[in-house]
Design a protein around this motif. Structure first.
Motif, PDB file in Angstrom:
ATOM      1  N   ASN A   1      19.981 -48.910  -9.579  1.00 13.32           N
ATOM      2  CA  ASN A   1      19.120 -48.760  -8.563  1.00 13.32           C
ATOM      3  C   ASN A   1      17.956 -49.652  -8.795  1.00 13.32           C
ATOM      4  OD1 ASN A   1      17.405 -47.516 -10.564  1.00 13.32           O
ATOM      5  ND2 ASN A   1      17.750 -45.489  -9.913  1.00 13.32           N
ATOM      6  N   ALA A   2      17.120 -49.728  -7.526  1.00 12.62           N
ATOM      7  CA  ALA A   2      16.096 -50.752  -7.875  1.00 12.62           C
ATOM      8  C   ALA A   2      15.146 -50.656  -9.089  1.00 12.62           C
ATOM      9  CB  ALA A   2      15.255 -50.343  -6.416  1.00 12.62           C
ATOM     10  N   THR A   3      15.006 -49.596  -9.810  1.00 10.45           N
ATOM     11  CA  THR A   3      14.286 -49.621 -11.007  1.00 10.45           C
ATOM     12  C   THR A   3      15.066 -49.865 -12.215  1.00 10.45           C
ATOM     13  OG1 THR A   3      14.692 -47.120 -11.188  1.00 10.45           O
ATOM     14  CG2 THR A   3      12.769 -47.735 -10.119  1.00 10.45           C
ATOM     15  N   HIS A   4      16.380 -50.254 -12.063  1.00 14.00           N
ATOM     16  CA  HIS A   4      17.399 -50.497 -12.924  1.00 14.00           C
ATOM     17  C   HIS A   4      17.638 -49.543 -14.280  1.00 14.00           C
ATOM     18  CE1 HIS A   4      17.590 -54.574 -11.107  1.00 14.00           C
ATOM     19  NE2 HIS A   4      16.182 -54.666 -11.158  1.00 14.00           N
ATOM     20  N   VAL A   5      17.659 -48.370 -13.971  1.00 12.36           N
ATOM     21  CA  VAL A   5      17.861 -47.297 -14.669  1.00 12.36           C
ATOM     22  C   VAL A   5      18.923 -47.469 -15.769  1.00 12.36           C
ATOM     23  CG1 VAL A   5      18.618 -44.796 -15.108  1.00 12.36           C
ATOM     24  CG2 VAL A   5      16.506 -45.696 -13.619  1.00 12.36           C
ATOM     25  N   LEU A   6      20.347 -48.182 -15.194  1.00  9.53           N
ATOM     26  CA  LEU A   6      21.487 -48.186 -16.202  1.00  9.53           C
ATOM     27  C   LEU A   6      21.057 -49.439 -17.221  1.00  9.53           C
ATOM     28  CD1 LEU A   6      24.122 -47.335 -13.601  1.00  9.53           C
ATOM     29  CD2 LEU A   6      23.153 -45.824 -15.050  1.00  9.53           C
ATOM     30  N   GLN A   7      20.365 -50.524 -16.655  1.00 10.80           N
ATOM     31  CA  GLN A   7      20.256 -51.619 -17.393  1.00 10.80           C
ATOM     32  C   GLN A   7      19.306 -51.341 -18.602  1.00 10.80           C
ATOM     33  OE1 GLN A   7      21.577 -54.581 -17.778  1.00 10.80           O
ATOM     34  NE2 GLN A   7      20.661 -54.616 -19.678  1.00 10.80           N
ATOM     35  N   GLY A   8      18.459 -50.143 -18.186  1.00  9.07           N
ATOM     36  CA  GLY A   8      17.416 -49.724 -19.315  1.00  9.07           C
ATOM     37  C   GLY A   8      17.920 -48.722 -20.437  1.00  9.07           C
ATOM     38  N   LEU A   9      19.185 -48.265 -19.971  1.00  6.97           N
ATOM     39  CA  LEU A   9      19.958 -47.497 -20.966  1.00  6.97           C
ATOM     40  C   LEU A   9      20.561 -48.289 -21.933  1.00  6.97           C
ATOM     41  CD1 LEU A   9      21.287 -44.477 -18.971  1.00  6.97           C
ATOM     42  CD2 LEU A   9      19.560 -44.660 -20.433  1.00  6.97           C
ATOM     43  N   ILE A  10      21.186 -49.456 -21.448  1.00  4.45           N
ATOM     44  CA  ILE A  10      21.950 -50.598 -22.322  1.00  4.45           C
ATOM     45  C   ILE A  10      20.830 -51.057 -23.220  1.00  4.45           C
ATOM     46  CG2 ILE A  10      23.024 -52.917 -22.285  1.00  4.45           C
ATOM     47  CD1 ILE A  10      24.558 -52.154 -19.873  1.00  4.45           C
ATOM     48  N   ASP A  11      19.668 -51.361 -22.763  1.00  3.05           N
ATOM     49  CA  ASP A  11      18.641 -51.888 -23.647  1.00  3.05           C
ATOM     50  C   ASP A  11      18.057 -51.023 -24.567  1.00  3.05           C
ATOM     51  OD1 ASP A  11      18.762 -54.130 -22.002  1.00  3.05           O
ATOM     52  OD2 ASP A  11      16.858 -53.468 -20.763  1.00  3.05           O
ATOM     53  N   LYS A  12      18.148 -49.543 -24.352  1.00  2.00           N
ATOM     54  CA  LYS A  12      17.739 -48.732 -25.262  1.00  2.00           C
ATOM     55  C   LYS A  12      18.908 -48.409 -26.364  1.00  2.00           C
ATOM     56  CE  LYS A  12      16.306 -43.786 -25.471  1.00  2.00           C
ATOM     57  NZ  LYS A  12      15.947 -42.499 -24.647  1.00  2.00           N
ATOM     58  N   ALA A  13      20.081 -48.545 -25.746  1.00  2.00           N
ATOM     59  CA  ALA A  13      21.293 -48.478 -26.903  1.00  2.00           C
ATOM     60  C   ALA A  13      21.243 -49.793 -27.886  1.00  2.00           C
ATOM     61  CB  ALA A  13      22.617 -48.404 -26.029  1.00  2.00           C
ATOM     62  N   ASN A  14      20.917 -51.077 -27.288  1.00  2.00           N
ATOM     63  CA  ASN A  14      20.880 -52.032 -28.395  1.00  2.00           C
ATOM     64  C   ASN A  14      19.844 -51.956 -29.309  1.00  2.00           C
ATOM     65  OD1 ASN A  14      22.830 -53.767 -27.090  1.00  2.00           O
ATOM     66  ND2 ASN A  14      21.648 -54.446 -25.380  1.00  2.00           N
ATOM     67  N   ASN A  15      18.548 -51.288 -28.961  1.00  2.00           N
ATOM     68  CA  ASN A  15      17.402 -51.230 -29.596  1.00  2.00           C
ATOM     69  C   ASN A  15      18.113 -50.088 -30.827  1.00  2.00           C
ATOM     70  OD1 ASN A  15      14.520 -51.372 -30.490  1.00  2.00           O
ATOM     71  ND2 ASN A  15      14.819 -49.179 -30.005  1.00  2.00           N
ATOM     72  N   ARG A  16      18.499 -49.159 -30.338  1.00  2.00           N
ATOM     73  CA  ARG A  16      18.964 -48.221 -31.546  1.00  2.00           C
ATOM     74  C   ARG A  16      19.997 -48.580 -32.373  1.00  2.00           C
ATOM     75  NH1 ARG A  16      18.296 -45.130 -34.838  1.00  2.00           N
ATOM     76  NH2 ARG A  16      19.098 -43.324 -35.119  1.00  2.00           N
ATOM     77  N   ILE A  17      20.974 -49.371 -31.761  1.00  2.00           N
ATOM     78  CA  ILE A  17      21.957 -50.026 -32.674  1.00  2.00           C
ATOM     79  C   ILE A  17      21.120 -50.794 -33.711  1.00  2.00           C
ATOM     80  CG2 ILE A  17      23.698 -51.832 -32.952  1.00  2.00           C
ATOM     81  CD1 ILE A  17      24.669 -50.766 -30.234  1.00  2.00           C
ATOM     82  N   LEU A  18      20.090 -51.665 -33.540  1.00  2.00           N
ATOM     83  CA  LEU A  18      19.399 -52.464 -34.218  1.00  2.00           C
ATOM     84  C   LEU A  18      18.737 -51.547 -35.315  1.00  2.00           C
ATOM     85  CD1 LEU A  18      17.536 -55.125 -31.843  1.00  2.00           C
ATOM     86  CD2 LEU A  18      19.557 -55.682 -33.744  1.00  2.00           C
TER      87      LEU A  18
END
Length: 924
Positions: A665-682
């Motif tokens: 959606n316009a707030t890029h919720v799904l992209q935010g989850l990918i970013d969060k997953a990348n951070n968790r992996i790091l």
């Protein structure tokens, strides 16, 4: 006035079904009704008044907006309606509970007419469903020196909206009604096959239990007009299987008290009970409606002279009655002493039903009012610059110095809101927690949208990472009911801020993926909390709680949930898994070994902390999903570093596919989850924050080790439909080995699907077909086999990997999204059906087995009437097993022998699973 004429036609149609006019939520229809009220000569004026006063839904419905504006006109003298005086107009506004009514009341309270302003202020003091826009108006007026705003804020700070309510009666007189013997599934109270009508409360109420039971309840009410009917699960637990708000609504509709004379079919204060109490998630739903849930303990295990439990020929404990609650028994619940009385004697201690918090829910008419009331009080006190007065029962904070934390205690401590700073909390503490992920499914979603409208919410809380509205429970059949309900639901939810399975504008392909599988991907942090509108909201990352439609609405609106920190049961594994054993067999064996070790279900109402080790999230979900049938509150997987990273990478790829489809959606919720997953992996790779693990000195309610060495054959959960003890049927506790059936039990239908299967299961189907084809030349089905993949992603991957070809080869039916079924399937030929992704037979609201069939299924539901109904010839049975057992049973038309089974799975890697090499505990 065409909408009004259409409404009258609908009323006549409903009359033929014994129904009253449907409550009005349309602003356009309400505008026509108001126009007719304003016209003294209109022939429909009187009935229009009744519709406006008694049959218009409150909250944020467009109808409520029209009604509130009209009442404002009346109060200001811009419209004159003889039947609605100014005091009556204010009374009507007071019952609209938020949304447009609050806007109107603020207009009047902050207006220039002093007399009207004071009247509006008095009504506002009783309201709690205020949002940021509303409180900002009050704060601005207060800062500008408005005395009325100051008066309102002082009332809110003192929580007069709660303190001035009538106290909970000290004595509640009840007359008993035994709804069933044994565990009562919420399907009995709100059948899955009637899910389409849940948002039409009166219509849906007609499906509770059966017509005979409804007549008996009414007869009891006539005999005892001064008492409440208490619905009982005799020798069982009330409300197993799901939270199902519609079930509680139905009980309240038949036995509760009307919430408001101006809001039809919304009742409160249902009273339910069970010999073994109330299922935890169902009990939460009871609290939503300000009801009472009692643990009766009226049957206990019989003991001999030496204190040993007496068992029958089947090895089951013999129960003996402590006191009778047969239908028609008069009892008294003393809410002050917290005792249950009968004939002047104390029958049971019911303290757990009357904690300070639950008493507040009862007094306020439901838990929502308390949640919003506390938030409103805090706002008012902060605005006034004073300390928040102690009005509500303090949250219970339990802390044991020197004691470590279980996994769930760690998650709750990290996500806690408003607790004592620096205090470490343990199980039993009452905690407000931040919710990260929220899921709404399509057969409860319409109710969730109604709840959001009723609590006047218009947009998702900004603190929620992501929320998803599924289309899986109505995926099988795109009939007229689905076509009417689902687009409306998707439009509302997308506008509210959720990612939706269907795009109201058809911008992307309709996704009917099973909600639990989607949520399992959207959960990208092992410390996250998920709330979902289904009992199988059981993620294998983080912790997830199945909830009623109202709790889902509350989580969406506030970004929070409130609950006690549950106790935990630790489950670990030892031994070696035999190559012919599937992980589903391990899951069933866990249940069987637990019951054998403890006698009672130690999992009930607790978190199962399962040390799953090297099993990725997709496969581990088979265990966590089943914990709903174990009656657990929730479950948590403790994973090793690389396993968790692998699971997060899989989740990322699937979220990216959703983005590629155009679902963000316009707030890029799904992209935010990918970013969060990348951070968790790091964090995991760097060691700065390892995977979630309990402390070595954590304290558990119980611990058990599942012995893999003794699992030497497939395990089947049997509904045991012919057990002489009715209370032992349909319990999920009868776990039998395949050899019990001696290769001779007829199977009429096989079903591979639901949330319990993953990609590996579909690959097993294809490999088994190839194995059997090589052995016999061709595979013949002696019973139908229904196959429903959980998600479209899985189908795409199977196609790419060559497994879908063999499934297509043997299918006599393959779903076509461009031509979805319009009629439910209840009869099947002896062939394979490749059905659309979704819940299918497991849900029981669309597809259905033929009555009286014996079904072998991978699903989770074996309740009476869910997957298959009884017939005159025999009882319907839904036996639950692993994918290879289901496939072979459909091919043979009977249960296979152990030898036939082993031969069919030779060379197939069913599940690669081994216990962790070392126990994972936190070093932090």
């Amino acid at each position: 006035m065409q909408l009004y004429q259409d409404y009258l036609a609908e009323i006549e149609e409903r009359k033929s079904a014994g129904l009253h006019p449907k409550p009005i939520d349309s602003g356009e229809l309400t505008a026509e009704i108001i126009a007719q009220i304003k016209d003294p000569s209109n022939g429909h004026r009187k009935e229009s008044l009744d519709f406006l006063i008694f049959n218009t839904l409150p909250g944020t419905t467009s109808a409520a907006g029209e009604k509130a504006r009209f009442l404002e006109e009346i109060i200001l003298g811009k419209s004159v309606v003889e039947e609605i005086s100014t005091p009556f107009a204010f009374e009507l506004l007071s019952h609209m509970k938020g949304g447009a009514s609050i806007n109107t009341l603020l207009n009047l309270a902050l207006g220039e007419n002093a007399e009207i302003s004071l009247q509006a202020a008095e009504v506002l003091k009783t309201q709690v469903f205020l949002y940021d826009a509303d409180t900002s108006r009050l704060e601005k007026a207060y800062n500008a020196g408005n005395p009325v705003a100051k008066d309102i804020l002082e009332s809110y700070a003192a929580a007069e909206f709660f303190t001035k309510l009538p106290e909970v009666p000290e004595e509640v007189r009840v007359v008993t009604y035994i709804a069933a013997e044994g565990d009562i599934s919420t399907d009995l109270l709100s059948p899955g096959n009637q899910a389409h009508s849940r948002s039409d409360r009166e219509l849906h109420g007609k499906c509770m239990i059966n017509e005979e039971a409804q007549a008996e309840i009414k007869a009891l009410q006539r005999l005892h007009p001064d008492k409440s009917v208490m619905l009982i699960a005799e020798k069982g637990t009330m409300g197993v299987g799901s939270s199902r708000m519609s079930g509680v609504n139905n009980v309240a509709l038949w036995t509760g008290k009307q919430a408001s004379p101006y809001v039809p079919f919304v009742n409160l204060f249902p009273i339910v009970a069970g010999t073994n109490g109330i299922s935890p998630i169902f009990l939460t739903t009871v609290s939503v409606t300000g009801g009472i849930g009692l643990d009766l303990k009226n049957w206990v295990k019989k003991t001999d002279a030496e204190g040993k439990i007496v068992t029958n020929d089947n090895g089951d404990p013999v129960l003996e009655q402590v006191y009778s609650v047969e239908t028609g028994t008069i009892l008294t619940i003393n809410t002050k002493e917290k005792k249950l009385y009968g004939n002047g004697k104390v029958l049971a201690d019911v303290s757990s039903a009357f904690t300070p918090q639950k008493l507040e829910f009862i007094k306020a008419g439901g838990s929502y009012a308390i949640v919003f009331g506390k938030k409103l009080q805090t706002f008012a006190a902060e605005t006034l610059g004073i300390e928040t007065p102690a009005v509500f029962a303090p949250a219970k904070e339990i802390s044991h110095e020197g004691q470590g934390l279980t996994a769930v205690e760690k998650i709750f401590n990290r996500n806690a809101v408003g607790t004592t700073p620096g205090l470490t909390l343990h199980a039993g503490s009452d905690v407000r927690v931040k919710v990260n992920i929220v899921g709404s499914q399509d057969t409860t979603g319409l109710m969730t949208s109604q709840e959001l409208e009723a609590m006047a919410a218009t947009v998702i809380s900004p603190t929620v990472d992501a929320a998803y509205q599924s289309g899986c429970h109505t995926a099988s059949v795109w009939d007229k009911k689905a076509q009417a309900n689902i687009p409306k639901l998707m439009s509302f939810m997308q506008g509210f801020g959720l990612i939706t399975a269907r795009d109201p504008k058809d911008g992307y392909h309709a996704m009917t993926d099973v909600i639990h599988k989607v949520l399992n991907d959207l959960t990208v942090d092992d410390w996250d909390i998920t709330i979902g509108g289904d009992s199988h909201t059981r993620m294998s990352k983080g912790i997830a709680f199945g909830a009623d439609s109202g709790t889902v609405a509350l989580a969406l609106a506030t970004g929070e949930a409130t609950m006690p920190i549950p106790e935990s049961v630790k489950v670990t594994f030892k031994g070696i898994l035999k190559p012919h054993v599937d992980f589903r067999d391990v899951v069933h064996a866990t249940q069987a070994q637990m019951l054998k070790k403890f006698g009672d279900n130690v999992f009930q109402g607790r978190v199962i902390e399962v040390h799953i080790g090297t099993l990725p999230a997709d496969q581990a979900f088979t265990f966590t999903d089943w914990t709903a049938e174990m009656k657990a509150k929730a479950s948590i997987c403790i994973s090793q570093d690389e396993t968790l990273i692998e699971s997060l990478e899989t989740a990322k790829s699937r979220i990216q596919i959703m983005i590629d489809k155009g679902m963000d959606n316009a707030t890029h919720v799904l992209q935010g989850l990918i970013d969060k997953a990348n951070n968790r992996i790091l964090e995991i790779r760097s060691g700065s924050k390892p995977p979630l693990a309990p402390d070595a000195n954590a304290k558990y309610r119980a611990e058990m080790v599942v012995d893999l060495d003794i699992i030497d054959e497939p395990m089947i959960a049997d509904p045991d439909v012919n057990n002489e003890d009715v209370s032992k049927r349909y319990t999920h506790d009868v776990i039998r080995g395949l050899s019990y059936y001696e290769g001779s039990k007829t199977v009429d239908l096989g079903f591979v699907g639901s949330c319990m299967v993953h990609k590996g299961d579909l690959k097993i189907v294809s490999k088994m077909l190839r194995n059997l084809e090589q052995t016999y030349g061709k595979v013949e089905f002696n019973a139908p086999l229904v196959v429903a993949a959980p998600t479209y992603n899985i189908i795409d991957e199977l196609k790419a990997e060559g497994d879908w070809d063999i499934l297509q080869k043997y299918s006599g039916f393959e779903f076509n999204d461009n031509d979805p079924k319009g009629v439910a399937r209840t009869e099947y030929q002896n062939m394979m059906y490749l059905e659309r992704p979704g819940c299918n037979l497991c849900m029981g609201n669309q597809e259905k087995a033929e009555k009286g069939d014996t079904v072998m299924a991978t699903s989770t539901r074996l309740f009476q009437g869910r997957v298959v109904e009884d017939s005159d010839r025999k009882k319907g049975e839904s036996l639950l097993s692993s994918t290879p057992v289901v496939v072979l049973s459909a091919i043979l038309g009977r249960t296979p022998s152990l030898e036939e089974y082993k031969s069919a799975v030779t060379g197939i890697d069913l599940t690669t699973f081994a216990p962790p090499v070392k126990e994972l505990v936190s070093v932090f």
